[in-house]
Design an enzyme around this catalytic site. Sequence first.
Site, short mmCIF file in Angstrom:
data_model
loop_
_atom_site.label_atom_id
_atom_site.label_comp_id
_atom_site.label_asym_id
_atom_site.label_seq_id
_atom_site.Cartn_x
_atom_site.Cartn_y
_atom_site.Cartn_z
N ARG A 233 0.85 -1.19 0.00
CA ARG A 233 0.00 0.00 0.00
C ARG A 233 0.89 1.24 0.00
O ARG A 233 2.11 1.15 -0.06
CB ARG A 233 -0.93 0.02 1.22
CG ARG A 233 -0.20 0.01 2.56
CD ARG A 233 -1.17 0.05 3.70
NE ARG A 233 -0.50 0.13 4.99
CZ ARG A 233 -1.13 0.45 6.13
NH1 ARG A 233 -2.43 0.71 6.12
NH2 ARG A 233 -0.47 0.50 7.26
N GLY B 200 -1.09 -5.75 -11.73
CA GLY B 200 -0.41 -6.68 -12.61
C GLY B 200 1.00 -6.99 -12.19
O GLY B 200 1.90 -7.15 -13.03
N VAL C 188 11.86 -8.17 5.19
CA VAL C 188 13.14 -7.75 4.64
C VAL C 188 14.13 -7.32 5.71
O VAL C 188 15.21 -6.82 5.40
CB VAL C 188 12.98 -6.65 3.57
CG1 VAL C 188 12.27 -7.19 2.35
CG2 VAL C 188 12.28 -5.42 4.14
N ASN D 213 12.01 0.58 -0.12
CA ASN D 213 10.95 1.43 0.41
C ASN D 213 10.41 0.95 1.75
O ASN D 213 9.71 1.70 2.43
CB ASN D 213 9.80 1.47 -0.61
CG ASN D 213 8.60 2.23 -0.09
OD1 ASN D 213 8.62 3.45 0.02
ND2 ASN D 213 7.53 1.51 0.25
N TYR E 293 14.19 8.04 14.15
CA TYR E 293 13.82 7.96 12.74
C TYR E 293 14.70 8.89 11.89
O TYR E 293 15.23 8.49 10.84
CB TYR E 293 12.35 8.33 12.59
CG TYR E 293 11.82 8.38 11.18
CD1 TYR E 293 11.81 7.25 10.38
CD2 TYR E 293 11.32 9.57 10.65
CE1 TYR E 293 11.31 7.29 9.07
CE2 TYR E 293 10.81 9.62 9.35
CZ TYR E 293 10.81 8.49 8.58
OH TYR E 293 10.32 8.54 7.30
N ALA F 291 18.23 7.48 11.52
CA ALA F 291 18.31 6.35 10.60
C ALA F 291 18.16 6.78 9.15
O ALA F 291 18.84 6.25 8.26
CB ALA F 291 17.22 5.32 10.96
#
Length: 238
Positions: A12, A48, A56, A78, A144, A147
Amino acid sequence: MERVALVTGSSRGLGAAIAARLVRDGLKVFVNSLPGNPELATIASAIGATPIYADVTDPSDIKELASSVGPLDVLVLNATGPQPNIALFDTTWSDHLDQLRFFVESPILLLHALVPGMISRGYGRIVHIDSEVADRPALHRSAYVTAKAAQVGLARSWARELGPSGITVNTVAPGFVPVERHNDVPGSARAAYTATVPLGRMGLPEDVAHAVSFFASEGAGFVTGQRVVVDGGRHLGP
């Protein structure tokens, strides 16, 4: 020959928009999310793409992912996790590690699993998704922000070292682009942010996808080590 792309964290939000754009660009795209996420099959069917389930941040999952996707031409990093607001003196080293796992450790694990194949073929496009916070730190987000700044350094180092192998490495830094996880952000906060954007609107996921599309394209073969901030000019200040 059809090029193959993997977009991590793409069930999403920005990841899904990036994957959809790459499909439209003619690539075979693998979309990725955690095992058991029902949204992944839905977005894969809609655009598709091919779903591939993997955490990950988990070395064993990444090993299986690499075996499943095979030779890869484009890697879009991402994937992200929770980004809690924590006051500075309440922020622990563990909080920092939680962020570093997504934005430094995970890319490194994917590098070791997927990039040797790019090197052997002398071709590759790697695009990191970082954030405007590396330039404009947000309050109560020090783990955050740190990083994301580290991710920028990682990408630039990769660009330097992978260039001789025909691999480009660039970053796209979105401003505040509302997606599903921002549904609880009040309208007043959105309006306050928009007031700081010279172009006078919030960003759209497609705005970020356009920038990724360029860096992933054949035409960007002589562009590496670059960082594009997609924020409507907000980085210009004040």
